[in-house]
Design a protein around this motif. Structure first.
Motif, PDB file in Angstrom:
ATOM      1  N   UNK A  53       0.813  -1.211   0.000  1.00 25.04           N
ATOM      2  CA  UNK A  53       0.000   0.000   0.000  1.00 25.04           C
ATOM      3  C   UNK A  53       0.854   1.272   0.000  1.00 25.04           C
ATOM      4  N   UNK A  54       2.156   1.127   0.160  1.00 24.90           N
ATOM      5  CA  UNK A  54       3.043   2.294   0.154  1.00 24.90           C
ATOM      6  C   UNK A  54       3.629   2.590  -1.221  1.00 24.90           C
ATOM      7  N   UNK A  55       3.509   1.680  -2.164  1.00 27.55           N
ATOM      8  CA  UNK A  55       4.044   1.901  -3.500  1.00 27.55           C
ATOM      9  C   UNK A  55       3.842   0.684  -4.374  1.00 27.55           C
ATOM     10  N   UNK A  56       4.232   0.813  -5.639  1.00 25.78           N
ATOM     11  CA  UNK A  56       4.173  -0.308  -6.568  1.00 25.78           C
ATOM     12  C   UNK A  56       5.460  -1.116  -6.407  1.00 25.78           C
ATOM     13  N   UNK A  57       5.329  -2.389  -6.053  1.00 30.41           N
ATOM     14  CA  UNK A  57       6.495  -3.223  -5.779  1.00 30.41           C
ATOM     15  C   UNK A  57       6.585  -4.318  -6.833  1.00 30.41           C
ATOM     16  N   UNK A  58       7.754  -4.451  -7.418  1.00 31.76           N
ATOM     17  CA  UNK A  58       7.944  -5.458  -8.449  1.00 31.76           C
ATOM     18  C   UNK A  58       9.395  -5.918  -8.429  1.00 31.76           C
ATOM     19  N   UNK A  59       9.753  -6.744  -9.405  1.00 29.01           N
ATOM     20  CA  UNK A  59      11.138  -7.201  -9.520  1.00 29.01           C
ATOM     21  C   UNK A  59      11.474  -7.463 -10.976  1.00 29.01           C
ATOM     22  N   UNK A  60      12.759  -7.255 -11.308  1.00 32.76           N
ATOM     23  CA  UNK A  60      13.234  -7.537 -12.657  1.00 32.76           C
ATOM     24  C   UNK A  60      14.541  -8.311 -12.630  1.00 32.76           C
ATOM     25  N   UNK A  61      15.080  -8.537 -11.437  1.00 28.69           N
ATOM     26  CA  UNK A  61      16.353  -9.226 -11.287  1.00 28.69           C
ATOM     27  C   UNK A  61      16.130 -10.691 -10.951  1.00 28.69           C
ATOM     28  N   UNK A  62      17.126 -11.512 -11.266  1.00 29.04           N
ATOM     29  CA  UNK A  62      17.064 -12.917 -10.890  1.00 29.04           C
ATOM     30  C   UNK A  62      17.400 -13.121  -9.420  1.00 29.04           C
ATOM     31  N   UNK A  63      17.903 -12.095  -8.763  1.00 27.23           N
ATOM     32  CA  UNK A  63      18.224 -12.160  -7.339  1.00 27.23           C
ATOM     33  C   UNK A  63      17.074 -11.558  -6.527  1.00 27.23           C
ATOM     34  N   UNK A  64      17.205 -11.603  -5.210  1.00 23.70           N
ATOM     35  CA  UNK A  64      16.177 -11.051  -4.324  1.00 23.70           C
ATOM     36  C   UNK A  64      16.341  -9.539  -4.244  1.00 23.70           C
ATOM     37  N   UNK A  65      15.983  -8.873  -5.318  1.00 24.57           N
ATOM     38  CA  UNK A  65      16.065  -7.424  -5.420  1.00 24.57           C
ATOM     39  C   UNK A  65      14.706  -6.885  -5.840  1.00 24.57           C
ATOM     40  N   UNK A  66      14.119  -6.062  -4.990  1.00 21.22           N
ATOM     41  CA  UNK A  66      12.808  -5.483  -5.267  1.00 21.22           C
ATOM     42  C   UNK A  66      12.951  -4.021  -5.662  1.00 21.22           C
ATOM     43  N   UNK A  67      12.013  -3.570  -6.491  1.00 21.82           N
ATOM     44  CA  UNK A  67      11.993  -2.191  -6.959  1.00 21.82           C
ATOM     45  C   UNK A  67      10.650  -1.588  -6.583  1.00 21.82           C
ATOM     46  N   UNK A  94       9.969 -10.117 -17.438  1.00 21.37           N
ATOM     47  CA  UNK A  94       9.966 -10.234 -15.988  1.00 21.37           C
ATOM     48  C   UNK A  94       8.710  -9.613 -15.383  1.00 21.37           C
ATOM     49  N   UNK A  95       8.464  -9.880 -14.084  1.00 20.72           N
ATOM     50  CA  UNK A  95       7.239  -9.353 -13.457  1.00 20.72           C
ATOM     51  C   UNK A  95       7.044  -7.850 -13.603  1.00 20.72           C
ATOM     52  N   UNK A  96       8.127  -7.083 -13.660  1.00 23.25           N
ATOM     53  CA  UNK A  96       7.945  -5.636 -13.814  1.00 23.25           C
ATOM     54  C   UNK A  96       7.402  -5.264 -15.188  1.00 23.25           C
ATOM     55  N   UNK A  97       7.323  -6.219 -16.119  1.00 25.50           N
ATOM     56  CA  UNK A  97       6.749  -5.968 -17.445  1.00 25.50           C
ATOM     57  C   UNK A  97       5.263  -6.310 -17.520  1.00 25.50           C
ATOM     58  N   UNK A  98       4.731  -6.980 -16.514  1.00 28.70           N
ATOM     59  CA  UNK A  98       3.378  -7.521 -16.623  1.00 28.70           C
ATOM     60  C   UNK A  98       2.324  -6.447 -16.873  1.00 28.70           C
ATOM     61  N   UNK A  99       2.399  -5.330 -16.163  1.00 31.61           N
ATOM     62  CA  UNK A  99       1.392  -4.282 -16.349  1.00 31.61           C
ATOM     63  C   UNK A  99       1.428  -3.742 -17.776  1.00 31.61           C
TER      64      UNK A  99
END
Length: 299
Positions: free
Chosen positions: A200-214, A246-251
């Motif tokens: 609820x604080x922002x849009x959270x996604x990932x594009x890396x193969x590691x545990x890195x969130x954006x 990657x998931x950050x492309x889904x939208x």
């Protein structure tokens, strides 16, 4: 993406269910006016560069009157890889939609920031839910990181500081992304936890193969900024072909009238798209663009 009805009637192609990359396949109206493509893992190869075939396909698209947008999680300072291959285009959507950048003029056009207080609230919630999480702050013209955050490039200035300090500095520059990194957690599990405790604080996604969130501002994604840019040009979603992995492309893939996942895409992206093309290493995006341009020439 295609509807359920369209999915039922899509012919199987050589690159997956519903592929439109097969020779001789024509593209239905409305004609493609804009191509929106992710970079890493989609347009770029493992060497993080553009192949000659891809460069030629992008130039052919623009010669046919189709505008090209790079839509990436990268910051503007990491766009050098494509600057030498701009042809007539030069607009990039960077930081997962948080900014529009004019690559030719090396100029920030517009930013859609993450409020510092929301970034801090997300960081506090994540740190409590997942101990060991470390953070970095991506602003419009700078990058700062906590002491434990992995080194990727020289820091812009000063010593590394806790995220509370980083978010209280450089307030004249908008925050484009809060980056959250964990040294050992499963990336998809890390994303799921983050969405539950801080979504609820922002849009959270990932594009890396590691545990890195954006983490971007609420309601900010590749899709929202692409839609805004297209509206300013009089381009509808139906006239856009998008590519991602990657998931950050889904939208973005959901918004565009026609969307493709490359063969090497994340399983979630492959499952969400009915059109698939070859991998980034096999010039999958270029293959589809060649088909679009060929269809336009013979249409």
């Amino acid at each position: 993406m295609t509807s359920a009805k369209e999915r039922d009637t899509q012919p199987a192609g050589p690159y997956g269910e519903g592929s439109e990359s097969s020779p001789g396949k024509t593209f239905a109206e409305p004609a493609t006016r804009l191509i929106a493509t992710d970079l890493d893992g989609t347009l770029l190869g493992a060497d993080r560069d553009l192949s000659p075939r891809t460069v030629a396909a992008l130039r052919a698209a623009e010669a046919a009157g189709i505008e090209v947008f790079f839509v990436t999680g990268r910051p503007a300072r990491w766009m050098d890889v494509v600057v030498g291959h701009l042809a007539r285009h030069g607009t990039a959507i960077v930081a997962n939609g948080a900014a529009v950048y004019d690559l030719r003029a090396d100029r920030l056009v517009e930013a859609f920031p993450l409020a510092e207080q929301e970034a801090l609230a997300a960081a506090v919630a994540l740190r409590e839910a997942v101990p060991g999480t470390v953070f970095a702050v991506e602003r419009a013209h700078g990058f700062r990181r906590e002491p434990g955050y992995p080194w990727f490039e020289p820091d812009d200035h000063g010593s590394r500081q806790p995220v509370e300090v980083l978010l209280a500095e450089d307030l004249a520059q908008p925050v484009l992304k809060l980056l959250a990194k964990h040294p050992s957690m499963d990336p998809d599990e890390f994303l799921a936890v983050a969405l539950a405790v801080a979504g609820h604080h922002g849009e959270i996604t990932r594009s890396s193969m590691s545990a890195l969130l954006e983490i971007s501002g609420v309601g900010v994604s590749k899709a929202t900024t692409l839609a805004k840019c297209c509206a300013e040009r009089g381009v509808t979603a139906a006239e856009v072909v998008a590519f991602g992995d990657m998931p950050n492309d889904l939208a973005m893939l959901e918004w565009a009238g026609t969307s493709y996942a490359v063969a090497n895409a994340h399983p979630q992206v492959l499952a969400a798209t009915t059109r698939h093309t070859a991998s980034n290493e096999d010039d999958g995006v270029a293959q589809v663009i060649e088909q679009i341009v060929a269809a336009r020439r013979t249409g």
